[in-house]
Write an enzyme that holds these catalytic residues in place. Sequence first.
Site, mmCIF file in Angstrom:
data_model
loop_
_atom_site.group_PDB
_atom_site.id
_atom_site.type_symbol
_atom_site.label_atom_id
_atom_site.label_comp_id
_atom_site.label_asym_id
_atom_site.label_seq_id
_atom_site.Cartn_x
_atom_site.Cartn_y
_atom_site.Cartn_z
ATOM 1 N N ASP A 63 13.440 14.694 21.507
ATOM 2 C CA ASP A 63 12.264 13.814 22.206
ATOM 3 C C ASP A 63 12.933 12.411 22.418
ATOM 4 O OD1 ASP A 63 10.497 15.777 21.659
ATOM 5 O OD2 ASP A 63 9.084 14.642 20.834
ATOM 6 N N CYS A 119 -7.413 -18.851 -2.788
ATOM 7 C CA CYS A 119 -8.810 -19.595 -2.164
ATOM 8 C C CYS A 119 -9.805 -19.738 -3.113
ATOM 9 C CB CYS A 119 -9.321 -18.031 -1.107
ATOM 10 S SG CYS A 119 -8.067 -17.701 0.069
ATOM 11 N N LEU A 130 9.012 5.078 20.293
ATOM 12 C CA LEU A 130 8.001 4.541 19.259
ATOM 13 C C LEU A 130 7.727 3.135 19.383
ATOM 14 C CD1 LEU A 130 9.871 6.890 16.316
ATOM 15 C CD2 LEU A 130 8.012 7.229 17.905
ATOM 16 N N GLU A 155 -11.070 -17.368 4.108
ATOM 17 C CA GLU A 155 -12.097 -18.581 3.298
ATOM 18 C C GLU A 155 -11.367 -19.810 4.109
ATOM 19 O OE1 GLU A 155 -10.548 -16.059 1.925
ATOM 20 O OE2 GLU A 155 -11.204 -15.510 -0.158
ATOM 21 N N CYS A 211 -8.766 -14.859 -3.598
ATOM 22 C CA CYS A 211 -7.606 -14.754 -4.164
ATOM 23 C C CYS A 211 -7.471 -15.646 -5.239
ATOM 24 C CB CYS A 211 -6.316 -14.778 -3.331
ATOM 25 S SG CYS A 211 -5.901 -15.970 -2.295
ATOM 26 N N SER A 237 11.504 21.799 22.926
ATOM 27 C CA SER A 237 11.608 20.784 23.658
ATOM 28 C C SER A 237 10.390 20.018 24.200
ATOM 29 C CB SER A 237 12.078 21.604 25.277
ATOM 30 O OG SER A 237 11.183 21.829 25.978
ATOM 31 N N GLU A 290 4.643 11.093 13.042
ATOM 32 C CA GLU A 290 4.282 11.794 14.393
ATOM 33 C C GLU A 290 5.249 13.145 14.768
ATOM 34 O OE1 GLU A 290 4.456 9.368 17.852
ATOM 35 O OE2 GLU A 290 3.485 7.633 17.048
HETATM 36 C C1 AOF Z 1 -8.410 -13.702 0.297
HETATM 37 N N1 AOF Z 1 -8.547 -13.793 1.729
HETATM 38 O O1 AOF Z 1 -8.254 -13.595 3.831
HETATM 39 C C2 AOF Z 1 -6.776 -12.336 2.211
HETATM 40 C C3 AOF Z 1 -6.683 -12.286 0.918
HETATM 41 O O2 AOF Z 1 0.627 -13.740 0.319
HETATM 42 P P1 AOF Z 1 -0.835 -14.238 0.807
HETATM 43 O O3 AOF Z 1 -0.983 -15.506 0.095
HETATM 44 O O4 AOF Z 1 -1.311 -14.085 1.930
HETATM 45 O O5 AOF Z 1 -1.591 -13.240 -0.296
HETATM 46 C C4 AOF Z 1 -1.802 -11.958 -0.020
HETATM 47 C C5 AOF Z 1 -2.724 -11.279 -0.871
HETATM 48 O O6 AOF Z 1 -3.981 -11.824 -1.046
HETATM 49 C C6 AOF Z 1 -3.121 -9.869 -0.548
HETATM 50 O O7 AOF Z 1 -2.329 -8.962 -0.899
HETATM 51 C C7 AOF Z 1 -4.548 -9.684 -0.934
HETATM 52 O O8 AOF Z 1 -4.625 -9.588 -2.452
HETATM 53 C C8 AOF Z 1 -5.273 -11.119 -0.933
HETATM 54 N N2 AOF Z 1 -5.547 -11.389 0.634
HETATM 55 N N3 AOF Z 1 -7.399 -12.664 -0.098
HETATM 56 O O9 AOF Z 1 -8.712 -14.379 -0.573
HETATM 57 C C9 AOF Z 1 -7.716 -13.219 2.586
HETATM 58 N N4 AOF Z 1 -6.192 -11.750 3.244
HETATM 59 ZN ZN ZN Z 2 -6.979 -15.963 -0.195
#
Ligand code: AOF
Ligand code: ZN
Length: 354
Positions: free
Chosen positions: A215, A95, A219, A59, A86, A182, A278
Amino acid sequence: MSISQDITDRLMMSRALQLARFGSGRVSPNPMVGAVITSPDGRIIGEGWHRYFGGPHAEVNAVRSVKESDRHLLPHSTIYVTLEPCSHYGKTPPCAQLLTECGFKRAVVAIEDPNPQVAGRGLRMLREAGCKVAVGIMAREATELNRRFLTVQKLGRPWIQLKWCESADKFIGKFGENGQPSPCPLSSPLGKVWMHRHRSMCDAIVIGSGTAITDRPRLTLRSWPGKNPARVVADRRKRVDLETLFPDGNAFRIGDHALRTEIERLGREYEIGAIMVEGGSTLLQSFLDENLFDEIRVEHSPIILNTGVAAPEIPASLPSSTKTLTDGNTVTTYRNPIFWNAISTRQKEITLIS
Ligand code: AOF
Ligand code: ZN
């Protein structure tokens, strides 16, 4: 809601999902999120996605992308986001607060964020600020896209992919002269690229101590861009010298506790959201026996070995799909319904109009 509004919403959400995918391999264990801003006359005036772990959210990038001459339109605009905005201070500020400050008239959200720090609060903040909120547009697609992140939130453990390559007669390797397994190349060149691409989407690769010893795998990501996953060796008896095998670090041992406990700990203590197992066959079979997996990817080679290390046994009746690589090998993907059973009916609904 009018049909034209519904079609517009799906079109814009498809674009937001497309943008979200640009974060693939860069944002884990965070979700891939995309956002699109449309003006009242239907123009896209802003776009953004979450580009890297710890970086600005989708956002924020979408709002920042709006031209100065269009900024006055924001209070009349709609924002489409693939995940609930969030509401908490994590590595970045909330956000939902930014969206209310911009004064968006409407927000269209594909799915709620089950992260307990968000879990509906972001939607509530928007509604309380007078923004019209619609949730559930293309929910199935958004769920599919973020099945790794959602598994962590819903099941309390990393998303788990089991991977191996097997011969036409179902062996994954040969035995050497000393009777020990192997290494035996069965993957096609394209199969290897495919495997590296999948490595780029996980945070850790798990192998057994036998595979580490026979192996001596690196990785790392070599045929696909991205950051190298951590290496985890299931090695209860401490047979493997991790510092010699992985001199660049980023490797650790598990095995003191039950497999499920150890895997849950990887998520809790090391921020690991997705793992790829793996091999070898014994470790893969342990994950299968414990029903501790979300996806199985098996590459089938036409080579016949006649004898060797038997491939793990896949439970009958798992939904699967097969595709042919252009160089002849085929890949079958099996899905464990465990994750889909844990999510809401609304998220399972298939989008009918596209
Ligand atoms: C959003 N927009 O693009 C994403 C969200 O540690 P932070 O601040 O990056 O927060 C991570 C958390 O925010 C993640 O666990 C998820 O709940 C949310 N991700 N939220 O509004 C975003 N990537
Ligand atoms: Zn956010």
